[in-house]
Enzyme design. Structure first.
Site, PDB file in Angstrom:
ATOM      1  N   TYR A  48      32.313  46.621  49.473  1.00  0.00           N
ATOM      2  CA  TYR A  48      31.423  45.842  48.591  1.00  0.00           C
ATOM      3  C   TYR A  48      30.030  45.893  49.195  1.00  0.00           C
ATOM      4  O   TYR A  48      29.892  45.902  50.423  1.00  0.00           O
ATOM      5  CB  TYR A  48      31.914  44.390  48.465  1.00  0.00           C
ATOM      6  CG  TYR A  48      33.163  44.229  47.614  1.00  0.00           C
ATOM      7  CD1 TYR A  48      33.553  45.217  46.719  1.00  0.00           C
ATOM      8  CD2 TYR A  48      33.942  43.085  47.704  1.00  0.00           C
ATOM      9  CE1 TYR A  48      34.705  45.064  45.946  1.00  0.00           C
ATOM     10  CE2 TYR A  48      35.092  42.935  46.930  1.00  0.00           C
ATOM     11  CZ  TYR A  48      35.451  43.938  46.051  1.00  0.00           C
ATOM     12  OH  TYR A  48      36.585  43.785  45.290  1.00  0.00           O
TER      13      TYR A  48
ATOM     14  N   ASP B 177      38.767  35.650  39.505  1.00  0.00           N
ATOM     15  CA  ASP B 177      38.578  36.961  40.140  1.00  0.00           C
ATOM     16  C   ASP B 177      37.705  37.803  39.212  1.00  0.00           C
ATOM     17  O   ASP B 177      38.189  38.665  38.475  1.00  0.00           O
ATOM     18  CB  ASP B 177      39.951  37.614  40.352  1.00  0.00           C
ATOM     19  CG  ASP B 177      39.821  39.009  40.902  1.00  0.00           C
ATOM     20  OD1 ASP B 177      40.838  39.748  40.885  1.00  0.00           O
ATOM     21  OD2 ASP B 177      38.719  39.381  41.342  1.00  0.00           O
TER      22      ASP B 177
END
Ligand SMILES: NCCCN[C@H]1CC[C@H](NCCCN)CC1
EC number: 2.5.1.16
Length: 288
Positions: free
Chosen positions: A226, A157
Site C-alpha cells: 500500500y 473494508d
C-alpha cells in the site's frame, strides 16, 4: 514483462511499482476497472481502478488486523457485518472466531467476488463458511434497512475515497453504522495512511468522536504494497459496555491447530502495539 506503477492523485508525486510476469484478467464492472496480474515477487495482485487492493504475499497483514483488532476487543462476538471486502479475506478471518454465528457481507461489485474466487482461492475461501451470507449492493442502503442494534461488530473494508467507496468516508454513513450496532458494539474501518492522508483522518476522527460515544481509537499496521507502506484503521464503539481496544480480551494468537491455517501476522502484542502512534499523528488524532 514490465512494471505496474500505482499512480494516483491520492498519493501525488509517488508511485509504488511491482514487476509484472503476466496479466491474468482485465475487465470493467458497473463500478470500476478490475485487473489481476501475476507479479514477480508478491504473488497474484488485485487492482481496482489502478489501485492495488491486495497481493497474495502481504494481504494477511491487512485482513488479519482489520478483523482481529475489533473482534478480539469484545467478548463473544455473534453477529458480524462486513461492508466491502468482496475478495473474501476478511470473511476468512472472521470465520476463525468460534463465537460468531452470523456473518453478513455487503459488497457493491459482484465482479470483485467472482474474480477473487477465480484467482485468489486462499482469500475467497472465506465464502465457504456456512455462516456467511453475501448481499450484492450498496452498503449505505443495506445498513439503512438493517434493524437498529443488530450487529456486535461491523468491519468496513473499503477501497479509497475516490471511487465507489467515497460515501463510506462521510458522516451519514457512520451514523447508519452506529444505528446498526448494539450498545457497546464495535466498528473497524479502513482509515488510510498517516503519511499520506492526515487531513482525511482528521475529518474521520472528528466525525467518529461526534457519533460514537464509547471509545474512538486509531490503529495502524504495515502493508508493503500500500502507498507509504502503512494503512490505518478507525476502531469505534457505541455507548454501552466499555471497550478497551488496546488490550485484547480474547487473543487468538495461540497456535490453535483447529484453524486450517495459523495466523501469519496478528498476535496480541502487535494488537496493542498497533495503537502506538508517532507524535505528528498522535497530536492530530488525540486532540480531536
Ligand atoms: N480486503 C482488501 C481490500 C483492501 N482495501 C483497501 C484497498 C485500497 C488501499 N489503498 C491504500 C491507499 C493508501 N492509504 C487501502 C485498502
Amino acid at each position: 514483462p514490465g512494471w505496474f506503477s500505482e499512480i494516483s492523485p491520492m498519493w501525488p508525486g509517488e508511485a509504488h511499482s511491482l514487476k509484472v510476469e503476466k496479466i491474468l484478467f482485465q475487465g470493467k464492472s458497473d463500478y470500476q476497472d478490475v485487473m489481476v496480474f501475476q507479479s514477480s515477487t508478491y504473488g497474484k495482485v488485485l487492482v481496482l481502478d489502478g489501485v492495488i487492493q491486495l497481493t497474495e504475499r502481504d494481504e494477511c497483514a491487512y485482513q488479519e488486523m482489520i478483523t482481529h483488532l475489533p473482534l478480539c476487543s469484545i467478548p463473544n462476538p455473534k453477529k458480524v457485518l462486513v461492508i466491502g471486502g468482496g475478495d473474501g479475506g476478511v470473511l476468512r478471518e472472521v470465520a476463525r472466531h468460534s463465537s460468531v454465528e452470523q456473518i453478513d457481507i455487503c459488497e457493491i461489485d459482484k465482479m470483485v467476488v467472482d474474480v477473487s474466487k477465480q484467482f485468489f482461492p486462499d482469500v475467497a475461501v472465506g465464502y465457504d463458511d456456512p455462516r456467511v451470507t453475501l448481499h450484492v449492493g450498496d452498503g449505505v442502503a443495506f445498513l439503512k434497512a438493517v434493524p437498529e442494534g443488530t450487529y456486535d461488530a461491523i468491519i468496513v473494508d473499503s477501497s479509497d475515497p475516490i471511487g465507489p467507496a467515497q460515501e463510506l468516508f462521510e458522516k451519514p454513513f457512520f451514523e447508519t453504522v452506529a444505528r446498526a450496532l448494539r450498545p457497546g458494539g464495535v466498528v473497524c474501518t479502513q482509515a488510510e495512511s498517516i503519511w499520506l492522508h492526515m487531513h482525511i483522518i482528521e475529518g474521520i476522527v472528528a466525525n467518529c468522536r461526534q457519533i460514537f460515544k464509547g471509545s474512538v481509537n486509531y490503529a495502524w499496521t504495515t502493508v508493503p504494497t500500500y502507498p507509504s507502506g502503512v494503512i490505518g484503521f478507525m476502531l469505534c464503539s457505541t455507548e454501552g459496555p466499555s471497550v478497551d481496544f488496546k488490550n485484547p480480551i480474547n487473543p487468538i494468537d495461540k497456535d490453535d491447530s483447529s484453524f486450517k491455517r495459523p495466523l501469519k501476522f496478528y498476535n496480541s502484542e502487535i494488537h496493542s502495539a498497533a495503537f502506538c502512534l508517532p507524535s505528528f499523528a498522535k497530536k492530530v488524532i488525540e486532540s480531536k
